[in-house]
Design an enzyme around this catalytic site. Structure first.
Site, short mmCIF file in Angstrom:
data_model
loop_
_atom_site.label_atom_id
_atom_site.label_comp_id
_atom_site.label_asym_id
_atom_site.label_seq_id
_atom_site.Cartn_x
_atom_site.Cartn_y
_atom_site.Cartn_z
CD GLU A 73 -2.92 -1.20 0.07
OE1 GLU A 73 -2.73 -0.48 -0.93
OE2 GLU A 73 -3.86 -1.99 0.17
CG HIS A 92 -4.42 0.23 5.48
ND1 HIS A 92 -5.78 0.34 5.31
CD2 HIS A 92 -4.06 -0.93 4.86
CE1 HIS A 92 -6.23 -0.69 4.62
NE2 HIS A 92 -5.20 -1.49 4.34
P1 13P Z 1 1.03 -5.25 3.20
O1 13P Z 1 1.42 -6.47 4.05
O2 13P Z 1 1.66 -5.31 1.84
O3 13P Z 1 1.28 -3.98 3.96
O4 13P Z 1 -0.53 -5.35 2.91
C1 13P Z 1 -1.42 -5.48 3.96
C2 13P Z 1 -2.70 -4.81 3.64
O5 13P Z 1 -3.47 -4.57 4.55
C3 13P Z 1 -3.04 -4.45 2.25
O6 13P Z 1 -4.14 -3.61 2.22
#
Ligand code: 13P
Length: 199
Positions: A73, A92
């Site tokens: 992300e 997030h």
């Molecule tokens: P990442 O492990 O690549 O950060 O992705 C996790 C995620 O929540 C994607 O929206």
């Protein structure tokens, strides 16, 4: 904070998000702004095993400094830092109730005065786009507008802040509001506060 301290603070924040149930498994990601770019959690890493050295540095143009695979992300983190100069940190999360509402593509209206902590009288849900895409980055920036949090359709939520603690606390507030709103919907729906009151 110096970059070394920020790396440690990102680990602390990401581990708190995992342990507290804000974001299950290795879902979610955390970043902090640095001069000319950002520091961000690596992709698909179990938070308990995260170390400051594993945090990935990226320039504002998306290039990685040194080693490591950044979160998938990274595009929306970079886009938000570009669009929102006051934001210094982003959390997030696939937090349970915010994700339930996001999967129904619902926003959170002014059912409780605390909705205002996200910066307006409602928390919008960004239209769906595949994770990691420039389209999702654009949708997230648009749903945030001048606000501090949004839902992401069929995905989760984003909270921003001037510090990592502020972004983390707001992500938990959004999750709490989503859980309360979902429950109110079970008993006939909320009586909404008007714009004057939310102001
Ligand atoms: P990442 O492990 O690549 O950060 O992705 C996790 C995620 O929540 C994607 O929206």
């Amino acid at each position: 904070m110096k970059p070394a301290e920020l790396r440690a603070a990102i680990v602390t924040t990401a581990q708190a998000a995992g342990r507290s149930g804000l974001t299950p498994g290795s879902s979610g990601n955390v970043s902090a702004r640095i001069d000319g770019g950002m520091l961000i959690t690596p992709t698909a890493t179990k938070y308990e095993r995260l170390t400051p050295a594993a945090i990935v540095e990226m320039r504002a143009d998306g290039t990685v400094v040194g080693n490591g695979l950044p979160s998938s992300e990274a595009p929306f983190h970079l886009a938000i830092y570009r669009a929102r100069p006051e934001a210094n940190a982003i959390v997030h999360a696939h937090s349970p109730f915010a994700t339930v509402l996001a999967c129904a593509r619902m926003e959170i209206p002014a059912f409780h005065y605390m909705v205002a902590v996200a910066g307006a009288d409602r928390i919008l849900c960004a239209p769906y786009a595949t994770f990691g895409t420039p389209e999702l980055a654009n949708n997230a920036v648009m749903a945030l507008m001048s606000r501090k949090a949004c839902l992401l359709a069929n995905h989760g939520q984003i909270a921003i802040g001037d510090t990592l603690d502020a972004a983390y606390d707001l992500a938990w507030e959004v999750e709490t509001l989503a859980a309360q709103y979902w429950r109110v919907l079970q008993i006939g729906g909320p009586k909404l506060l008007d714009a004057d009151e939310m102001g």
